[in-house]
Write an enzyme that holds these catalytic residues in place. Structure first.
Site, PDB file in Angstrom:
ATOM      1  N   ASP A   1       0.810  -1.216   0.000  1.00  0.00           N
ATOM      2  CA  ASP A   1       0.000   0.000   0.000  1.00  0.00           C
ATOM      3  C   ASP A   1       0.847   1.272   0.000  1.00  0.00           C
ATOM      4  OD1 ASP A   1      -2.611  -1.294   0.128  1.00  0.00           O
ATOM      5  OD2 ASP A   1      -1.965  -1.963   2.110  1.00  0.00           O
TER       6      ASP A   1
ATOM      7  N   GLY B   1      -0.283   3.543   6.411  1.00  0.00           N
ATOM      8  CA  GLY B   1       0.870   2.753   6.821  1.00  0.00           C
ATOM      9  C   GLY B   1       2.184   3.503   6.827  1.00  0.00           C
TER      10      GLY B   1
END
Length: 568
Positions: free
Chosen positions: A245, A535
Protein backbone atom coordinates in the site's frame (compact mmCIF):
# COMPACT_ATOMS: atom_id res chain seq x y z
CA UNK A 1 -16.93 -23.85 -18.61
CA UNK A 2 -20.50 -24.63 -17.77
CA UNK A 3 -23.95 -25.45 -19.03
CA UNK A 4 -26.25 -22.82 -20.49
CA UNK A 5 -29.45 -22.82 -22.45
CA UNK A 6 -28.62 -21.53 -25.90
CA UNK A 7 -31.57 -19.20 -26.18
CA UNK A 8 -29.89 -15.97 -27.21
CA UNK A 9 -29.44 -14.61 -30.70
CA UNK A 10 -26.23 -15.92 -32.24
CA UNK A 11 -23.66 -13.37 -33.34
CA UNK A 12 -21.47 -16.06 -34.90
CA UNK A 13 -21.88 -19.79 -35.31
CA UNK A 14 -20.46 -22.74 -37.20
CA UNK A 15 -19.61 -26.42 -37.08
CA UNK A 16 -16.22 -27.53 -35.92
CA UNK A 17 -14.39 -30.82 -35.40
CA UNK A 18 -12.09 -31.65 -32.53
CA UNK A 19 -8.47 -31.28 -33.63
CA UNK A 20 -7.23 -34.79 -33.09
CA UNK A 21 -10.40 -36.62 -34.12
CA UNK A 22 -12.74 -36.11 -37.05
CA UNK A 23 -15.68 -36.80 -34.76
CA UNK A 24 -17.72 -35.70 -32.95
CA UNK A 25 -18.67 -32.53 -34.73
CA UNK A 26 -19.20 -29.52 -32.48
CA UNK A 27 -21.63 -26.69 -33.04
CA UNK A 28 -19.97 -23.52 -31.73
CA UNK A 29 -21.89 -20.28 -31.34
CA UNK A 30 -21.16 -16.83 -29.95
CA UNK A 31 -23.94 -15.08 -28.04
CA UNK A 32 -23.85 -11.79 -26.18
CA UNK A 33 -22.86 -13.55 -22.95
CA UNK A 34 -20.97 -16.73 -23.87
CA UNK A 35 -19.20 -18.90 -26.41
CA UNK A 36 -21.41 -22.00 -26.50
CA UNK A 37 -20.54 -25.42 -27.91
CA UNK A 38 -22.06 -28.90 -27.94
CA UNK A 39 -21.44 -32.15 -29.73
CA UNK A 40 -23.99 -32.84 -32.45
CA UNK A 41 -24.84 -35.93 -34.45
CA UNK A 42 -24.04 -35.41 -38.12
CA UNK A 43 -24.86 -37.90 -40.89
CA UNK A 44 -21.75 -39.67 -42.15
CA UNK A 45 -22.16 -38.12 -45.61
CA UNK A 46 -21.70 -34.64 -44.16
CA UNK A 47 -19.42 -35.36 -41.22
CA UNK A 48 -16.47 -33.81 -43.02
CA UNK A 49 -18.21 -30.58 -43.91
CA UNK A 50 -16.88 -28.73 -40.89
CA UNK A 51 -15.33 -25.32 -41.17
CA UNK A 52 -12.49 -25.88 -38.76
CA UNK A 53 -11.12 -27.74 -35.76
CA UNK A 54 -11.68 -27.26 -32.05
CA UNK A 55 -9.45 -27.96 -29.09
CA UNK A 56 -10.53 -27.47 -25.49
CA UNK A 57 -8.10 -27.66 -22.59
CA UNK A 58 -6.97 -26.20 -19.30
CA UNK A 59 -3.48 -25.28 -20.45
CA UNK A 60 -3.54 -25.34 -24.22
CA UNK A 61 -0.17 -24.63 -25.78
CA UNK A 62 0.41 -23.23 -29.26
CA UNK A 63 -2.19 -24.93 -31.51
CA UNK A 64 0.03 -26.61 -34.06
CA UNK A 65 -0.74 -30.27 -33.52
CA UNK A 66 -4.20 -30.44 -35.09
CA UNK A 67 -4.97 -32.02 -38.45
CA UNK A 68 -6.80 -30.05 -41.09
CA UNK A 69 -10.35 -31.14 -41.82
CA UNK A 70 -10.99 -30.09 -45.42
CA UNK A 71 -14.48 -29.03 -46.42
CA UNK A 72 -15.89 -27.82 -49.71
CA UNK A 73 -17.86 -24.94 -48.26
CA UNK A 74 -18.74 -23.28 -44.96
CA UNK A 75 -21.69 -24.60 -43.03
CA UNK A 76 -23.87 -23.00 -40.40
CA UNK A 77 -25.46 -24.85 -37.52
CA UNK A 78 -29.22 -24.70 -37.15
CA UNK A 79 -31.18 -25.26 -33.97
CA UNK A 80 -34.64 -26.57 -33.30
CA UNK A 81 -37.32 -24.36 -31.78
CA UNK A 82 -36.29 -25.68 -28.35
CA UNK A 83 -32.54 -25.01 -28.09
CA UNK A 84 -30.63 -27.78 -26.31
CA UNK A 85 -28.35 -27.30 -23.35
CA UNK A 86 -24.69 -26.86 -24.14
CA UNK A 87 -21.35 -26.17 -22.50
CA UNK A 88 -20.03 -22.66 -22.57
CA UNK A 89 -17.31 -20.19 -21.73
CA UNK A 90 -18.77 -17.04 -20.23
CA UNK A 91 -17.73 -13.72 -21.72
CA UNK A 92 -17.50 -12.37 -18.17
CA UNK A 93 -14.76 -14.95 -17.45
CA UNK A 94 -12.89 -14.20 -20.68
CA UNK A 95 -9.93 -11.79 -20.71
CA UNK A 96 -8.95 -11.90 -24.37
CA UNK A 97 -8.51 -13.77 -27.61
CA UNK A 98 -5.94 -13.92 -30.38
CA UNK A 99 -5.29 -15.19 -33.88
CA UNK A 100 -2.15 -17.11 -34.75
CA UNK A 101 -0.57 -19.33 -37.38
CA UNK A 102 0.46 -22.98 -37.06
CA UNK A 103 4.14 -23.83 -36.79
CA UNK A 104 4.14 -26.88 -39.06
CA UNK A 105 4.61 -26.62 -42.81
CA UNK A 106 1.58 -28.85 -43.33
CA UNK A 107 -0.41 -26.28 -41.35
CA UNK A 108 0.49 -23.34 -43.59
CA UNK A 109 -3.09 -22.70 -44.74
CA UNK A 110 -4.92 -22.94 -41.41
CA UNK A 111 -5.49 -20.03 -39.05
CA UNK A 112 -6.02 -20.52 -35.34
CA UNK A 113 -8.17 -18.56 -32.94
CA UNK A 114 -7.67 -18.91 -29.17
CA UNK A 115 -9.98 -17.69 -26.40
CA UNK A 116 -8.43 -17.16 -22.95
CA UNK A 117 -10.68 -17.51 -19.93
CA UNK A 118 -10.35 -17.79 -16.16
CA UNK A 119 -13.29 -19.78 -14.88
CA UNK A 120 -14.24 -20.94 -11.42
CA UNK A 121 -16.28 -23.72 -9.93
CA UNK A 122 -20.01 -23.20 -9.67
CA UNK A 123 -19.92 -24.64 -6.17
CA UNK A 124 -18.76 -21.35 -4.69
CA UNK A 125 -19.05 -17.76 -5.86
CA UNK A 126 -15.61 -17.08 -4.35
CA UNK A 127 -13.77 -20.20 -5.49
CA UNK A 128 -10.39 -19.80 -7.15
CA UNK A 129 -10.22 -19.17 -10.86
CA UNK A 130 -8.57 -21.60 -13.25
CA UNK A 131 -7.10 -20.84 -16.66
CA UNK A 132 -8.87 -22.46 -19.60
CA UNK A 133 -8.47 -22.05 -23.35
CA UNK A 134 -10.63 -22.75 -26.36
CA UNK A 135 -8.82 -23.12 -29.69
CA UNK A 136 -10.59 -23.00 -33.05
CA UNK A 137 -8.92 -24.05 -36.29
CA UNK A 138 -10.02 -22.21 -39.42
CA UNK A 139 -9.10 -24.10 -42.59
CA UNK A 140 -12.17 -23.97 -44.81
CA UNK A 141 -10.66 -21.56 -47.33
CA UNK A 142 -7.84 -22.39 -49.70
CA UNK A 143 -5.42 -19.71 -48.50
CA UNK A 144 -4.13 -18.64 -45.11
CA UNK A 145 -5.12 -15.01 -45.68
CA UNK A 146 -8.77 -15.98 -46.20
CA UNK A 147 -8.81 -18.21 -43.13
CA UNK A 148 -7.07 -15.51 -41.09
CA UNK A 149 -9.66 -12.96 -42.19
CA UNK A 150 -12.48 -15.16 -40.85
CA UNK A 151 -10.59 -15.76 -37.59
CA UNK A 152 -10.10 -12.00 -37.23
CA UNK A 153 -13.84 -11.52 -37.63
CA UNK A 154 -14.43 -13.81 -34.65
CA UNK A 155 -11.77 -11.93 -32.73
CA UNK A 156 -13.44 -8.58 -33.46
CA UNK A 157 -16.83 -9.75 -32.25
CA UNK A 158 -15.60 -11.45 -29.07
CA UNK A 159 -13.30 -8.55 -28.21
CA UNK A 160 -16.21 -6.15 -28.55
CA UNK A 161 -18.23 -8.33 -26.16
CA UNK A 162 -15.40 -8.49 -23.61
CA UNK A 163 -15.06 -4.72 -23.52
CA UNK A 164 -18.76 -4.03 -24.05
CA UNK A 165 -18.11 -2.04 -27.18
CA UNK A 166 -20.48 -1.79 -30.10
CA UNK A 167 -18.79 -3.18 -33.20
CA UNK A 168 -20.21 -4.13 -36.58
CA UNK A 169 -20.26 -7.85 -37.24
CA UNK A 170 -18.58 -7.32 -40.61
CA UNK A 171 -14.97 -8.39 -40.93
CA UNK A 172 -12.66 -6.29 -38.74
CA UNK A 173 -9.02 -7.20 -39.22
CA UNK A 174 -7.22 -4.26 -37.59
CA UNK A 175 -7.31 -3.10 -34.01
CA UNK A 176 -5.87 0.37 -33.37
CA UNK A 177 -3.08 0.40 -30.77
CA UNK A 178 -4.19 1.10 -27.21
CA UNK A 179 -2.65 3.52 -24.81
CA UNK A 180 -0.31 1.77 -22.44
CA UNK A 181 -0.73 1.09 -18.76
CA UNK A 182 2.05 2.46 -16.59
CA UNK A 183 3.09 -0.36 -14.24
CA UNK A 184 5.02 0.49 -11.08
CA UNK A 185 6.86 -2.32 -9.30
CA UNK A 186 8.63 -1.85 -5.97
CA UNK A 187 11.16 -4.73 -5.81
CA UNK A 188 11.82 -4.02 -2.12
CA UNK A 189 8.20 -4.15 -0.98
CA UNK A 190 7.23 -6.71 1.66
CA UNK A 191 9.21 -9.94 1.25
CA UNK A 192 10.93 -8.47 -1.84
CA UNK A 193 9.18 -10.60 -4.47
CA UNK A 194 7.09 -7.98 -6.30
CA UNK A 195 9.15 -8.01 -9.51
CA UNK A 196 9.13 -11.81 -9.65
CA UNK A 197 5.37 -11.81 -9.06
CA UNK A 198 4.86 -9.45 -11.97
CA UNK A 199 7.10 -11.39 -14.33
CA UNK A 200 5.77 -14.86 -13.53
CA UNK A 201 2.10 -14.33 -12.66
CA UNK A 202 0.91 -11.01 -14.07
CA UNK A 203 2.57 -10.70 -17.48
CA UNK A 204 0.94 -13.91 -18.84
CA UNK A 205 -2.54 -12.61 -17.98
CA UNK A 206 -1.80 -9.17 -19.44
CA UNK A 207 -0.48 -10.80 -22.64
CA UNK A 208 -3.62 -12.88 -23.07
CA UNK A 209 -5.76 -9.79 -22.50
CA UNK A 210 -3.74 -7.80 -25.04
CA UNK A 211 -2.83 -5.14 -22.50
CA UNK A 212 0.04 -2.88 -23.48
CA UNK A 213 2.18 -1.60 -20.62
CA UNK A 214 5.40 0.12 -19.68
CA UNK A 215 7.23 -1.28 -16.66
CA UNK A 216 8.81 1.16 -14.22
CA UNK A 217 10.83 -0.40 -11.38
CA UNK A 218 11.27 2.00 -8.48
CA UNK A 219 14.72 2.44 -7.02
CA UNK A 220 14.15 4.45 -3.84
CA UNK A 221 11.41 5.80 -1.58
CA UNK A 222 9.51 8.58 -3.35
CA UNK A 223 10.60 7.49 -6.83
CA UNK A 224 7.06 6.78 -8.05
CA UNK A 225 5.82 10.03 -6.51
CA UNK A 226 8.37 11.99 -8.51
CA UNK A 227 7.53 10.08 -11.67
CA UNK A 228 3.77 10.69 -11.63
CA UNK A 229 4.23 14.30 -10.55
CA UNK A 230 6.20 15.09 -13.70
CA UNK A 231 4.92 12.59 -16.28
CA UNK A 232 2.90 13.36 -19.41
CA UNK A 233 -0.44 11.84 -18.45
CA UNK A 234 -1.84 11.64 -21.98
CA UNK A 235 0.63 8.85 -22.71
CA UNK A 236 -1.07 6.48 -20.25
CA UNK A 237 -4.45 4.88 -19.95
CA UNK A 238 -4.09 3.95 -16.30
CA UNK A 239 -1.63 3.08 -13.56
CA UNK A 240 -1.09 -0.42 -12.14
CA UNK A 241 0.84 -0.81 -8.90
CA UNK A 242 2.57 -4.10 -8.02
CA UNK A 243 3.62 -3.54 -4.45
CA UNK A 244 2.16 -2.93 -1.02
CA UNK A 245 0.00 0.00 0.00
CA UNK A 246 2.96 2.35 0.46
CA UNK A 247 3.54 2.70 -3.28
CA UNK A 248 -0.16 3.44 -3.86
CA UNK A 249 0.15 6.23 -1.27
CA UNK A 250 3.11 7.64 -3.22
CA UNK A 251 1.25 7.57 -6.53
CA UNK A 252 -1.93 9.15 -5.15
CA UNK A 253 -0.04 12.00 -3.50
CA UNK A 254 2.18 12.51 -6.53
CA UNK A 255 -0.92 12.95 -8.70
CA UNK A 256 -2.50 15.32 -6.18
CA UNK A 257 0.62 17.51 -6.12
CA UNK A 258 0.20 18.37 -9.79
CA UNK A 259 -1.43 21.61 -10.90
CA UNK A 260 -3.83 19.54 -13.04
CA UNK A 261 -4.77 17.25 -10.11
CA UNK A 262 -8.50 17.47 -10.86
CA UNK A 263 -7.91 15.74 -14.19
CA UNK A 264 -5.13 13.28 -13.42
CA UNK A 265 -6.61 11.89 -10.21
CA UNK A 266 -9.34 10.38 -12.42
CA UNK A 267 -6.73 8.13 -14.04
CA UNK A 268 -7.73 4.51 -13.22
CA UNK A 269 -5.60 2.78 -10.58
CA UNK A 270 -5.13 -0.97 -10.54
CA UNK A 271 -3.42 -2.88 -7.76
CA UNK A 272 -1.60 -6.23 -7.66
CA UNK A 273 -0.51 -7.55 -4.23
CA UNK A 274 3.26 -7.45 -3.92
CA UNK A 275 3.82 -6.22 -0.37
CA UNK A 276 2.94 -7.18 3.19
CA UNK A 277 -0.49 -5.73 3.85
CA UNK A 278 -1.95 -5.29 0.36
CA UNK A 279 -5.08 -3.77 1.90
CA UNK A 280 -6.46 -2.06 -1.21
CA UNK A 281 -5.92 -5.21 -3.29
CA UNK A 282 -7.90 -7.16 -0.68
CA UNK A 283 -10.67 -4.55 -0.63
CA UNK A 284 -10.93 -4.55 -4.43
CA UNK A 285 -11.15 -8.36 -4.55
CA UNK A 286 -13.73 -8.29 -1.75
CA UNK A 287 -15.80 -5.73 -3.65
CA UNK A 288 -15.44 -7.76 -6.85
CA UNK A 289 -16.46 -11.08 -5.30
CA UNK A 290 -13.01 -12.59 -5.90
CA UNK A 291 -11.00 -14.59 -3.39
CA UNK A 292 -8.05 -12.79 -1.79
CA UNK A 293 -7.12 -15.65 0.57
CA UNK A 294 -6.00 -17.89 -2.31
CA UNK A 295 -4.53 -16.99 -5.71
CA UNK A 296 -4.70 -13.32 -4.79
CA UNK A 297 -2.28 -12.27 -7.52
CA UNK A 298 -4.16 -14.17 -10.24
CA UNK A 299 -7.51 -12.73 -9.21
CA UNK A 300 -6.11 -9.19 -9.02
CA UNK A 301 -4.51 -9.54 -12.46
CA UNK A 302 -7.84 -10.84 -13.81
CA UNK A 303 -9.61 -7.77 -12.39
CA UNK A 304 -7.14 -5.42 -14.11
CA UNK A 305 -7.48 -7.36 -17.36
CA UNK A 306 -11.27 -6.99 -17.31
CA UNK A 307 -10.80 -3.27 -16.78
CA UNK A 308 -14.01 -2.01 -15.16
CA UNK A 309 -13.48 1.36 -13.50
CA UNK A 310 -15.51 2.94 -10.69
CA UNK A 311 -15.03 5.96 -8.39
CA UNK A 312 -13.09 5.59 -5.15
CA UNK A 313 -13.12 7.90 -2.14
CA UNK A 314 -10.02 9.68 -0.95
CA UNK A 315 -9.51 11.48 2.35
CA UNK A 316 -7.84 14.89 2.70
CA UNK A 317 -5.61 15.15 5.78
CA UNK A 318 -4.11 18.18 7.53
CA UNK A 319 -1.11 17.37 9.75
CA UNK A 320 0.33 19.35 12.64
CA UNK A 321 3.13 20.73 10.45
CA UNK A 322 0.64 22.18 7.97
CA UNK A 323 1.29 19.51 5.37
CA UNK A 324 -1.68 18.30 3.30
CA UNK A 325 -1.79 14.59 2.48
CA UNK A 326 -4.26 12.44 0.57
CA UNK A 327 -5.14 9.00 1.81
CA UNK A 328 -6.95 6.03 0.28
CA UNK A 329 -6.82 3.59 3.20
CA UNK A 330 -6.46 4.62 6.85
CA UNK A 331 -5.14 6.83 9.62
CA UNK A 332 -3.76 5.11 12.70
CA UNK A 333 -2.87 6.14 16.25
CA UNK A 334 -2.06 4.07 19.32
CA UNK A 335 -1.78 0.30 18.97
CA UNK A 336 -2.88 0.43 15.32
CA UNK A 337 0.12 2.59 14.38
CA UNK A 338 2.49 0.79 16.73
CA UNK A 339 1.76 -2.62 15.18
CA UNK A 340 2.11 -1.25 11.65
CA UNK A 341 5.43 0.53 12.13
CA UNK A 342 7.17 -1.61 14.75
CA UNK A 343 6.52 -4.77 12.71
CA UNK A 344 8.80 -3.44 9.96
CA UNK A 345 11.63 -5.50 11.46
CA UNK A 346 9.65 -8.61 10.52
CA UNK A 347 9.06 -7.52 6.93
CA UNK A 348 10.49 -10.80 5.61
CA UNK A 349 7.47 -12.56 7.16
CA UNK A 350 5.02 -10.82 4.83
CA UNK A 351 1.50 -10.34 6.14
CA UNK A 352 2.23 -12.50 9.23
CA UNK A 353 4.37 -9.69 10.65
CA UNK A 354 1.24 -7.81 11.78
CA UNK A 355 -0.11 -10.77 13.77
CA UNK A 356 3.24 -11.27 15.51
CA UNK A 357 3.48 -7.63 16.56
CA UNK A 358 -0.19 -7.52 17.61
CA UNK A 359 0.47 -10.33 20.09
CA UNK A 360 3.47 -8.43 21.46
CA UNK A 361 1.46 -5.22 21.87
CA UNK A 362 -1.45 -7.03 23.52
CA UNK A 363 0.92 -7.96 26.33
CA UNK A 364 1.53 -4.31 27.23
CA UNK A 365 -1.84 -2.70 26.30
CA UNK A 366 -0.39 0.81 26.35
CA UNK A 367 -2.96 3.58 26.78
CA UNK A 368 -2.91 6.89 24.96
CA UNK A 369 -4.72 10.00 26.15
CA UNK A 370 -6.35 12.07 23.44
CA UNK A 371 -9.19 14.28 22.30
CA UNK A 372 -11.33 12.98 19.45
CA UNK A 373 -13.82 15.22 17.61
CA UNK A 374 -15.97 14.13 14.70
CA UNK A 375 -18.89 15.04 12.46
CA UNK A 376 -21.17 11.98 12.33
CA UNK A 377 -22.84 10.94 9.12
CA UNK A 378 -26.49 11.88 8.90
CA UNK A 379 -28.57 9.42 10.92
CA UNK A 380 -25.54 8.05 12.80
CA UNK A 381 -26.18 7.71 16.53
CA UNK A 382 -24.15 10.11 18.59
CA UNK A 383 -21.80 7.93 20.61
CA UNK A 384 -21.05 10.48 23.32
CA UNK A 385 -23.61 9.15 25.80
CA UNK A 386 -21.86 5.77 25.98
CA UNK A 387 -18.42 7.23 26.68
CA UNK A 388 -17.17 7.53 30.25
CA UNK A 389 -15.91 11.14 30.12
CA UNK A 390 -17.15 14.28 28.41
CA UNK A 391 -15.97 17.72 27.55
CA UNK A 392 -18.21 20.74 27.90
CA UNK A 393 -18.79 20.79 24.18
CA UNK A 394 -19.74 17.12 24.13
CA UNK A 395 -22.38 17.63 26.81
CA UNK A 396 -24.03 20.25 24.62
CA UNK A 397 -24.23 17.93 21.60
CA UNK A 398 -23.82 14.36 22.81
CA UNK A 399 -26.56 14.16 25.43
CA UNK A 400 -29.17 13.96 22.69
CA UNK A 401 -30.28 10.52 21.41
CA UNK A 402 -29.27 11.50 17.89
CA UNK A 403 -27.28 14.12 16.05
CA UNK A 404 -29.20 17.28 15.27
CA UNK A 405 -29.86 17.59 11.53
CA UNK A 406 -27.99 20.77 10.82
CA UNK A 407 -27.44 21.92 7.24
CA UNK A 408 -23.80 20.91 7.69
CA UNK A 409 -24.73 17.31 8.45
CA UNK A 410 -27.43 17.08 5.79
CA UNK A 411 -25.43 18.34 2.85
CA UNK A 412 -21.83 17.63 3.80
CA UNK A 413 -21.10 15.09 1.07
CA UNK A 414 -22.89 17.18 -1.57
CA UNK A 415 -20.98 20.24 -0.38
CA UNK A 416 -17.65 18.46 -0.79
CA UNK A 417 -18.53 17.09 -4.22
CA UNK A 418 -19.84 20.41 -5.47
CA UNK A 419 -16.79 22.27 -4.20
CA UNK A 420 -14.44 19.78 -5.82
CA UNK A 421 -16.32 20.00 -9.09
CA UNK A 422 -16.14 23.80 -9.05
CA UNK A 423 -12.45 23.95 -8.25
CA UNK A 424 -10.15 24.80 -11.11
CA UNK A 425 -6.93 22.99 -11.86
CA UNK A 426 -4.86 25.70 -10.20
CA UNK A 427 -6.88 25.63 -6.96
CA UNK A 428 -6.10 23.26 -4.10
CA UNK A 429 -8.64 20.64 -3.09
CA UNK A 430 -11.42 22.34 -1.10
CA UNK A 431 -12.25 20.90 2.33
CA UNK A 432 -15.34 22.84 3.47
CA UNK A 433 -15.88 20.66 6.54
CA UNK A 434 -12.49 21.50 8.07
CA UNK A 435 -11.34 24.61 9.88
CA UNK A 436 -7.66 25.35 10.59
CA UNK A 437 -6.14 23.13 13.27
CA UNK A 438 -5.51 26.22 15.38
CA UNK A 439 -9.27 26.89 15.64
CA UNK A 440 -11.92 24.97 17.60
CA UNK A 441 -14.03 22.44 15.72
CA UNK A 442 -17.58 23.51 14.75
CA UNK A 443 -20.20 23.34 17.51
CA UNK A 444 -22.14 20.63 15.66
CA UNK A 445 -19.26 18.17 16.11
CA UNK A 446 -19.01 15.61 18.92
CA UNK A 447 -15.90 15.83 21.09
CA UNK A 448 -14.57 13.15 23.46
CA UNK A 449 -11.50 13.27 25.71
CA UNK A 450 -10.46 9.88 27.05
CA UNK A 451 -7.82 7.20 27.36
CA UNK A 452 -7.63 5.06 24.21
CA UNK A 453 -5.86 1.88 23.22
CA UNK A 454 -6.17 2.95 19.61
CA UNK A 455 -8.08 5.18 17.24
CA UNK A 456 -8.18 4.31 13.56
CA UNK A 457 -9.88 5.96 10.62
CA UNK A 458 -10.61 3.34 7.96
CA UNK A 459 -12.25 3.82 4.56
CA UNK A 460 -11.63 0.43 2.92
CA UNK A 461 -13.06 -2.87 4.10
CA UNK A 462 -9.62 -4.42 4.75
CA UNK A 463 -6.35 -3.41 6.35
CA UNK A 464 -4.81 -6.79 5.46
CA UNK A 465 -6.08 -10.10 4.11
CA UNK A 466 -6.82 -11.31 7.64
CA UNK A 467 -8.04 -7.92 8.91
CA UNK A 468 -11.50 -6.88 7.72
CA UNK A 469 -11.68 -3.91 10.04
CA UNK A 470 -14.63 -2.19 8.31
CA UNK A 471 -16.70 -4.95 6.68
CA UNK A 472 -19.47 -2.54 5.65
CA UNK A 473 -17.12 -0.10 3.93
CA UNK A 474 -17.27 0.16 0.16
CA UNK A 475 -14.93 1.81 -2.29
CA UNK A 476 -17.11 4.88 -2.68
CA UNK A 477 -19.54 5.15 0.23
CA UNK A 478 -18.38 8.64 1.21
CA UNK A 479 -17.75 7.51 4.80
CA UNK A 480 -14.82 7.45 7.21
CA UNK A 481 -15.20 4.54 9.63
CA UNK A 482 -13.71 5.57 12.99
CA UNK A 483 -12.56 2.50 14.92
CA UNK A 484 -12.27 3.43 18.59
CA UNK A 485 -10.88 1.15 21.33
CA UNK A 486 -11.10 2.86 24.72
CA UNK A 487 -8.73 2.31 27.61
CA UNK A 488 -11.34 0.33 29.54
CA UNK A 489 -11.29 -2.60 27.12
CA UNK A 490 -9.68 -5.75 28.53
CA UNK A 491 -6.83 -7.68 27.01
CA UNK A 492 -9.09 -10.71 26.54
CA UNK A 493 -11.77 -8.66 24.78
CA UNK A 494 -9.27 -7.09 22.39
CA UNK A 495 -7.57 -10.43 21.70
CA UNK A 496 -10.93 -11.96 20.80
CA UNK A 497 -11.72 -9.09 18.41
CA UNK A 498 -8.32 -9.36 16.71
CA UNK A 499 -8.69 -13.14 16.37
CA UNK A 500 -11.95 -12.81 14.47
CA UNK A 501 -11.05 -9.87 12.21
CA UNK A 502 -10.55 -12.19 9.23
CA UNK A 503 -14.33 -12.59 9.12
CA UNK A 504 -15.08 -8.92 9.75
CA UNK A 505 -15.07 -6.66 12.80
CA UNK A 506 -18.10 -7.45 14.95
CA UNK A 507 -18.60 -6.53 18.57
CA UNK A 508 -21.35 -5.25 20.82
CA UNK A 509 -18.87 -4.15 23.46
CA UNK A 510 -19.19 -0.44 24.23
CA UNK A 511 -15.43 -0.28 24.80
CA UNK A 512 -14.75 -0.72 21.08
CA UNK A 513 -16.95 0.39 18.23
CA UNK A 514 -17.07 1.87 14.76
CA UNK A 515 -18.49 5.37 14.24
CA UNK A 516 -19.39 6.49 10.72
CA UNK A 517 -18.23 10.06 10.15
CA UNK A 518 -17.60 12.55 7.38
CA UNK A 519 -14.75 14.39 9.09
CA UNK A 520 -12.80 14.20 12.33
CA UNK A 521 -9.96 15.70 14.34
CA UNK A 522 -7.61 13.79 16.63
CA UNK A 523 -5.46 15.61 19.19
CA UNK A 524 -3.00 13.34 21.03
CA UNK A 525 -2.42 14.41 24.65
CA UNK A 526 0.15 11.68 25.35
CA UNK A 527 3.45 13.40 24.48
CA UNK A 528 5.09 10.58 22.51
CA UNK A 529 3.74 8.09 20.04
CA UNK A 530 3.34 7.08 16.42
CA UNK A 531 0.81 8.23 13.86
CA UNK A 532 0.38 6.73 10.40
CA UNK A 533 -1.40 7.53 7.15
CA UNK A 534 -1.82 4.54 4.82
CA UNK A 535 0.87 2.75 6.82
CA UNK A 536 3.39 5.59 6.45
CA UNK A 537 4.68 7.50 9.51
CA UNK A 538 3.61 11.16 9.68
CA UNK A 539 4.44 13.92 12.15
CA UNK A 540 3.04 13.20 15.60
CA UNK A 541 0.51 15.75 16.74
CA UNK A 542 -2.99 17.04 16.00
CA UNK A 543 -4.42 15.74 12.74
CA UNK A 544 -7.73 16.21 10.98
CA UNK A 545 -9.36 14.76 7.90
CA UNK A 546 -12.47 14.78 5.75
CA UNK A 547 -13.70 12.43 3.07
CA UNK A 548 -13.53 13.43 -0.60
CA UNK A 549 -16.32 11.35 -2.14
CA UNK A 550 -15.55 9.59 -5.44
CA UNK A 551 -12.39 11.64 -5.97
CA UNK A 552 -10.24 8.90 -7.53
CA UNK A 553 -10.86 5.95 -9.87
CA UNK A 554 -10.05 2.28 -9.25
CA UNK A 555 -10.16 -0.81 -11.45
CA UNK A 556 -12.57 -3.41 -10.13
CA UNK A 557 -15.22 -5.93 -11.19
CA UNK A 558 -18.99 -6.27 -11.13
CA UNK A 559 -19.55 -2.55 -11.19
CA UNK A 560 -22.88 -2.69 -13.02
CA UNK A 561 -24.69 -1.16 -10.06
CA UNK A 562 -22.42 1.88 -10.05
CA UNK A 563 -23.79 4.61 -12.36
CA UNK A 564 -20.29 5.96 -13.04
CA UNK A 565 -18.78 2.70 -14.29
CA UNK A 566 -16.44 3.06 -17.27
CA UNK A 567 -14.14 0.71 -19.15
CA UNK A 568 -10.38 0.80 -19.62
Amino acid sequence: MGAVAMDENFLLDGRFAINLKPKPIYAVSVTHSAVVYRAIVVPSSSSRSSTSGLAVGDDASHPSAGQSTPSPSPTTSSWSSSPPLGSSISISDTVGCDCMRGKKESDSVAAYFVIYSYTRSKKSTKSCRKRETLTLRFDNCSTYDENQEEAQRWKAVITSLIYRRQMPLAAVTFFPPQKKLLVFVNPFSGPGKALLIFQQEVIPVFAEAGLLYHLFVTEYAGHAREMVRDMKVDDWHGIVIVSGDGLIFEVVNGLMERCDWAKVIKMPLGTIPGGSGNALACAVCHHSGESYLKKHVLHSAFIVAKGEVIPMDLVAIDTCTGKRLYSFLSIGWGMMADVDIESEKYRHMGNARFAVMAVIKLASMKKYRGRLSYLPCEGERCRGSSLPRYTKKEREVGDQPGVEKTPENNFACHLVSDAIGAAGDDVGVPTPLLVPLSEPVPSSWVTVEDDFIMVGAVYQSHLAKDNMMAPNATLNDGIIHLVVARGTITRMQLAHIFATLEHGFQTSDENMEIIRVQAFRLEPLTPKGLMTVDGEVVDYGPIQAQVLPSMARVITLHAADCPETTQL
